[in-house]
Design an enzyme around this catalytic site. Structure first.
Site, PDB file in Angstrom:
ATOM      1  N   CYS A   2       0.571  -1.268  -0.056  1.00 40.93           N
ATOM      2  CA  CYS A   2      -0.128   0.284   0.147  1.00 40.93           C
ATOM      3  C   CYS A   2       0.597   1.419   0.034  1.00 40.93           C
ATOM      4  O   CYS A   2       1.767   1.465   0.179  1.00 40.93           O
ATOM      5  CB  CYS A   2      -0.847   0.329   1.214  1.00 40.93           C
ATOM      6  SG  CYS A   2      -1.572  -1.344   1.563  1.00 40.93           S
ATOM      7  N   ARG A  27       3.757   1.374  -6.982  1.00 41.99           N
ATOM      8  CA  ARG A  27       3.806   0.068  -5.494  1.00 41.99           C
ATOM      9  C   ARG A  27       2.457  -0.844  -5.973  1.00 41.99           C
ATOM     10  O   ARG A  27       2.943  -1.640  -5.231  1.00 41.99           O
ATOM     11  CB  ARG A  27       3.886   0.474  -3.996  1.00 41.99           C
ATOM     12  CG  ARG A  27       5.344   1.702  -3.924  1.00 41.99           C
ATOM     13  CD  ARG A  27       4.264   3.196  -2.753  1.00 41.99           C
ATOM     14  NE  ARG A  27       4.437   2.063  -1.564  1.00 41.99           N
ATOM     15  CZ  ARG A  27       5.407   1.551  -0.906  1.00 41.99           C
ATOM     16  NH1 ARG A  27       6.547   1.994  -1.276  1.00 41.99           N
ATOM     17  NH2 ARG A  27       4.883   0.848   0.996  1.00 41.99           N
ATOM     18  N   TRP A  74      -3.597  -2.694  -2.016  1.00 45.50           N
ATOM     19  CA  TRP A  74      -2.888  -3.516  -2.154  1.00 45.50           C
ATOM     20  C   TRP A  74      -3.158  -4.366  -1.427  1.00 45.50           C
ATOM     21  O   TRP A  74      -3.036  -4.582  -0.383  1.00 45.50           O
ATOM     22  CB  TRP A  74      -1.791  -3.566  -2.980  1.00 45.50           C
ATOM     23  CG  TRP A  74      -1.320  -4.413  -3.686  1.00 45.50           C
ATOM     24  CD1 TRP A  74      -1.214  -4.470  -4.968  1.00 45.50           C
ATOM     25  CD2 TRP A  74      -0.691  -5.904  -3.267  1.00 45.50           C
ATOM     26  NE1 TRP A  74      -1.035  -5.635  -5.963  1.00 45.50           N
ATOM     27  CE2 TRP A  74      -0.154  -6.141  -4.310  1.00 45.50           C
ATOM     28  CE3 TRP A  74       0.161  -6.713  -2.356  1.00 45.50           C
ATOM     29  CZ2 TRP A  74       0.233  -7.635  -5.183  1.00 45.50           C
ATOM     30  CZ3 TRP A  74       0.333  -7.635  -2.837  1.00 45.50           C
ATOM     31  CH2 TRP A  74       0.800  -7.905  -3.931  1.00 45.50           C
ATOM     32  N   ASN A 100      -0.417   0.194   5.803  1.00 47.83           N
ATOM     33  CA  ASN A 100       0.944   0.131   5.377  1.00 47.83           C
ATOM     34  C   ASN A 100       1.234  -1.418   5.911  1.00 47.83           C
ATOM     35  O   ASN A 100       1.287  -1.427   7.062  1.00 47.83           O
ATOM     36  CB  ASN A 100       1.285   1.115   4.463  1.00 47.83           C
ATOM     37  CG  ASN A 100       2.283  -0.275   3.492  1.00 47.83           C
ATOM     38  OD1 ASN A 100       2.167  -1.352   3.553  1.00 47.83           O
ATOM     39  ND2 ASN A 100       3.412   0.697   3.550  1.00 47.83           N
ATOM     40  N   GLY A 101       1.171  -2.984   5.461  1.00 43.95           N
ATOM     41  CA  GLY A 101       1.261  -3.821   6.683  1.00 43.95           C
ATOM     42  C   GLY A 101       0.226  -4.602   7.029  1.00 43.95           C
ATOM     43  O   GLY A 101      -1.063  -4.646   6.094  1.00 43.95           O
ATOM     44  N   GLU A 482      15.830 -22.214 -12.474  1.00 39.57           N
ATOM     45  CA  GLU A 482      15.506 -21.180 -12.661  1.00 39.57           C
ATOM     46  C   GLU A 482      16.699 -20.013 -13.970  1.00 39.57           C
ATOM     47  O   GLU A 482      15.847 -18.355 -13.868  1.00 39.57           O
ATOM     48  CB  GLU A 482      14.653 -20.677 -11.132  1.00 39.57           C
ATOM     49  CG  GLU A 482      14.727 -19.518 -11.566  1.00 39.57           C
ATOM     50  CD  GLU A 482      12.966 -18.556 -11.924  1.00 39.57           C
ATOM     51  OE1 GLU A 482      12.415 -19.154 -13.098  1.00 39.57           O
ATOM     52  OE2 GLU A 482      13.460 -17.544 -12.174  1.00 39.57           O
ATOM     53  N   LYS A 486      15.984 -17.051 -16.292  1.00 41.20           N
ATOM     54  CA  LYS A 486      16.081 -15.602 -16.056  1.00 41.20           C
ATOM     55  C   LYS A 486      16.853 -15.182 -16.490  1.00 41.20           C
ATOM     56  O   LYS A 486      17.323 -14.035 -17.678  1.00 41.20           O
ATOM     57  CB  LYS A 486      16.722 -15.469 -14.144  1.00 41.20           C
ATOM     58  CG  LYS A 486      16.285 -14.708 -13.421  1.00 41.20           C
ATOM     59  CD  LYS A 486      15.074 -14.261 -12.975  1.00 41.20           C
ATOM     60  CE  LYS A 486      14.075 -15.526 -13.481  1.00 41.20           C
ATOM     61  NZ  LYS A 486      12.543 -15.206 -13.739  1.00 41.20           N
ATOM     62  N   GLU A 489      15.367 -14.526 -20.014  1.00 41.50           N
ATOM     63  CA  GLU A 489      14.854 -13.276 -20.514  1.00 41.50           C
ATOM     64  C   GLU A 489      15.464 -12.133 -20.593  1.00 41.50           C
ATOM     65  O   GLU A 489      15.230 -11.178 -21.016  1.00 41.50           O
ATOM     66  CB  GLU A 489      13.248 -13.626 -19.430  1.00 41.50           C
ATOM     67  CG  GLU A 489      13.543 -13.830 -17.903  1.00 41.50           C
ATOM     68  CD  GLU A 489      12.906 -14.161 -17.297  1.00 41.50           C
ATOM     69  OE1 GLU A 489      11.524 -14.038 -17.621  1.00 41.50           O
ATOM     70  OE2 GLU A 489      12.568 -13.878 -16.116  1.00 41.50           O
ATOM     71  N   HIS A 505      24.541 -38.161 -21.464  1.00 44.73           N
ATOM     72  CA  HIS A 505      23.350 -39.213 -22.872  1.00 44.73           C
ATOM     73  C   HIS A 505      23.566 -37.639 -23.775  1.00 44.73           C
ATOM     74  O   HIS A 505      22.412 -38.125 -24.633  1.00 44.73           O
ATOM     75  CB  HIS A 505      21.922 -39.080 -21.811  1.00 44.73           C
ATOM     76  CG  HIS A 505      22.767 -40.172 -21.091  1.00 44.73           C
ATOM     77  ND1 HIS A 505      23.158 -41.367 -20.841  1.00 44.73           N
ATOM     78  CD2 HIS A 505      22.397 -39.524 -19.470  1.00 44.73           C
ATOM     79  CE1 HIS A 505      22.979 -42.371 -20.286  1.00 44.73           C
ATOM     80  NE2 HIS A 505      22.288 -41.202 -18.774  1.00 44.73           N
ATOM     81  N   LYS A 605       4.730  -9.017 -18.378  1.00 44.92           N
ATOM     82  CA  LYS A 605       4.635  -9.519 -16.788  1.00 44.92           C
ATOM     83  C   LYS A 605       3.261  -9.681 -16.970  1.00 44.92           C
ATOM     84  O   LYS A 605       2.814 -11.291 -15.564  1.00 44.92           O
ATOM     85  CB  LYS A 605       4.449  -7.955 -16.115  1.00 44.92           C
ATOM     86  CG  LYS A 605       4.193  -7.762 -14.470  1.00 44.92           C
ATOM     87  CD  LYS A 605       5.915  -9.120 -14.124  1.00 44.92           C
ATOM     88  CE  LYS A 605       6.032  -8.990 -12.827  1.00 44.92           C
ATOM     89  NZ  LYS A 605       7.067  -9.841 -12.685  1.00 44.92           N
TER      90      LYS A 605
END
Ligand code: F6R
Length: 610
Positions: A2, A27, A74, A100-101, A482, A486, A489, A505, A605
């Protein structure tokens, strides 16, 4: 995450609050609102959706007054809606709060307040704060806030106004950021510097457990216990863009650095009071229903699918239930065996990925129970699943996912332990041992981040290559996948992730003089085997960089060209650490090649097409 803005001065507050909130849009938010002292008293306007909606409402009916607080929400507790938006008030409509929190013990507090006759309008944890302050108020808002805060557990930043004291604005910081802006005859509060940069460059940065009482002419700083404190004024000389990124060059780097907080936030409130067991009160699936499950399918895309690969090992090791992890775009077309005894776990940062959503629907059509792990409350995935574990990573702005992935791992650890508790597959001592190790992860990530320069040098050297390999065994292989994604991309360097034992192999044919091979060697029971595979690539001229556990450096240094040691943790938890140097590696490689780190080519995104 938030955003908070507050103003006390001699100018109209509404435009200052709205402009400030716009500067905090980065944010992420799903609703917004403001409270202003008008001639009628404390008035609130709030609405779900973009700030433009709020502006639209205020256009016809502006709130006129020179003191106010504003908020972008948020969602964490309760879906995005008008009523769940902030500011929140108490039943007498005399106190207004932005927050916020997370208040961990809000349910307990809410029940107590309801017994005393309080009525609540929203599903939020925030609303209880305005009620608590109202209960504690005896003519001094500062004391009332202090008493209320003492009853609250969790992470919070607060802005508080009361109609009884219209010339004071109270701010509190407890593990969520808050700054105080100092102007001539006017003062500000904000979650972040960009919100007030246009008005002042002189600020106080509150630390945890500190509060501020703002009047037009002064700022009184104190601890939440009421002890006065002195602070130096911090003069900001950043431009706006730098300020939005909190001084980091890119959102991706900022988000990599936010991981310790994301780990803490995702764990917060989900452990028992003594920290020895998991308590996922948000799940509606009963122990009986969980015991009836005979297989688990994890379905996701991209980075979230890689978290699901780690999730498979977590659940299988902890709960001893068979798990399959699938790419969502494949899952529904391969006619998977789904029955009412199947638990399907969908993982999605955005909660809007079309393939993942389609897989979720397919699972439900076949009678499975669906658990979603997502970062966005109120997203399609969150709404359609039977159960949801929200990762509290905060909004991820960089297209390349980092803190969302690691928070998904934390969610899997919590769920795996919960599942094990229900099935009785692990004893209490083991569960509490794992939880203790998990609580050290944030600090351990901080330690890795403090050595970013070492990774930067390696990244600069690999950025000169067109191809490279990532190898590992077991969980190290899952993390290698991963790391490779990363790198591809954001640096556009071609890389392949291989199960180390599989190289012989066929793929060894591609290993030639000087090719970088990034090896993960954190699973010590497999260390010898991986070292044999490293010998195979070294014999063909590869340049091997290894990620190893602290304490093993000397031993492994004999077999590799360079290495990076991560702090020691339990083997099952290493992915939450070993991925961090790989995130940094791709970040610095992309930077060395001059690419747009935050907005790489051909990747969105949120992928809402099949
Ligand atoms: C990688 C990345 C993508 C996403 C994938 C799934 O950094 O961002 O691979 O992980 O598109 O997205 P969500 O998690 O939103 O379903």
């Amino acid at each position: 995450m938030c955003g908070i803005v507050g103003y006390i001065g001699n100018r109209e507050s509404q435009p200052i609050l709205l402009e400030g909130l716009k500067k905090l849009e980065y944010r992420g938010y799903d609703s917004a609102g403001i409270a202003v002292f008008t001639e009628q008293g404390l008035e609130v306007t709030k609405t779900v959706g973009r700030l433009a909606n709020l502006e639209g409402r205020l256009q016809g009916d502006p709130l006129r007054g020179t003191v106010g607080i504003g908020h972008t929400r948020w969602a964490t507790h309760g879906k995005p809606s008008d009523v769940n938006s902030h500011p929140h008030m108490d039943n007498t409509l005399k106190f207004s709060v932005v927050h916020n929190g997370i208040i961990e013990n809000y349910l307990e507090l809410k029940e107590e307040l309801m017994h005393q006759g309080h009525r609540f309008l929203s599903e939020t944890d925030t609303e209880i704060i305005s009620h608590l302050i109202a209960v504690e108020y005896e003519g001094d808002i500062v004391k009332a806030v202090q008493k209320a805060v003492r009853k609250m557990r969790g992470a919070f930043a607060l802005g508080v106004l009361t109609e009884y004291e219209p010339d004071r604005l109270v701010a509190v910081r407890y593990a969520s950021p808050l700054i105080i802006g100092i102007g001539e005859g006017e003062k500000y509060i904000a979650s972040d510097i960009p919100a007030i940069l246009e008005h002042t460059r002189d600020i106080y940065i509150l630390n945890d457990g500190e509060m501020a009482v703002l009047t037009r002419d002064g700022v009184e700083l104190m601890t939440v216990e009421g002890n006065p404190i002195a602070k130096d004024v911090f003069h900001v000389d950043w431009d706006l863009m730098t300020a939005e990124k909190a001084g980091f060059d890119h959102f991706m780097l900022k988000e990599i650095h936010e991981q310790p907080k994301a780990y803490r936030d995702t764990m917060r409130g989900r452990l028992s009071d003594d920290g020895k067991s998991v308590s996922l009160t948000e799940l509606s699936i009963t122990p009986e229903q969980l015991r009836a499950i005979n297989r688990v399918h994890i379905v996701a895309c991209g980075t979230a699918m890689h978290a699901g690969l780690v999730g498979k090992t977590i659940i299988e090791q902890l709960a001893r239930v068979p798990v399959e992890t699938d790419v969502a775009s494949e899952y529904r077309y391969r006619s998977p065996i789904i029955t009412p005894e199947t638990l399907v776990i969908v993982v999605s940062q955005s909660g809007e990925t079309a393939d993942t959503l389609a897989a979720l629907r397919e699972a439900k059509r076949n009678g499975a129970r669906v658990l979603a792990i997502t970062n966005v409350v109120g997203s399609s995935v969150a709404r359609e699943a039977d159960d949801v574990i929200i990762t509290l990573a905060g909004p991820e702005i960089a297209v390349a996912s980092t803190k969302a992935y690691t928070s998904q791992l934390i969610a899997f650890y919590l769920f795996g332990l919960h599942y094990a508790q229900v099935l009785g597959t692990q004893d209490e001592a083991f569960v509490s041992h794992v939880l203790a190790a998990m609580q050290s992860l944030p600090e351990q990530v901080e330690k890795i981040l403090s050595q970013a320069e070492v990774i930067k040098k390696i990244a600069e050297s690999i950025s000169r290559h067109a191809n490279l390999f990532f190898i590992g065994r077991g969980l190290d292989y899952a993390v290698a996948l991963e790391g490779s994604l990363k790198l591809k991309e954001i640096s556009y360097i071609h890389s392949e992730a291989y199960a180390a034992g599989e190289l012989k192999h066929g793929t060894l044919a591609l290993i030639e003089e000087g090719i970088p091979v990034i090896s993960l060697i954190t699973q010590e029971d497999l260390q010898e085997k991986t070292l044999s595979n490293i010998k195979e690539v070294k014999a063909r001229g590869a340049d091997v960089f290894a990620v190893v556990n602290e304490g093993n450096e000397a031993e492994i240094a004999k077999s590799v060209d360079s290495l990076f040691a991560i702090p020691r943790t339990l083997p099952l938890l290493t992915p939450a650490l070993s991925v961090v140097p790989l995130q940094l590696l791709s970040y610095y490689a992309s930077l060395a090649l001059g690419h747009d780190v935050d907005k790489p080519r051909n990747l969105a995104k949120s992928v809402t097409v099949e």
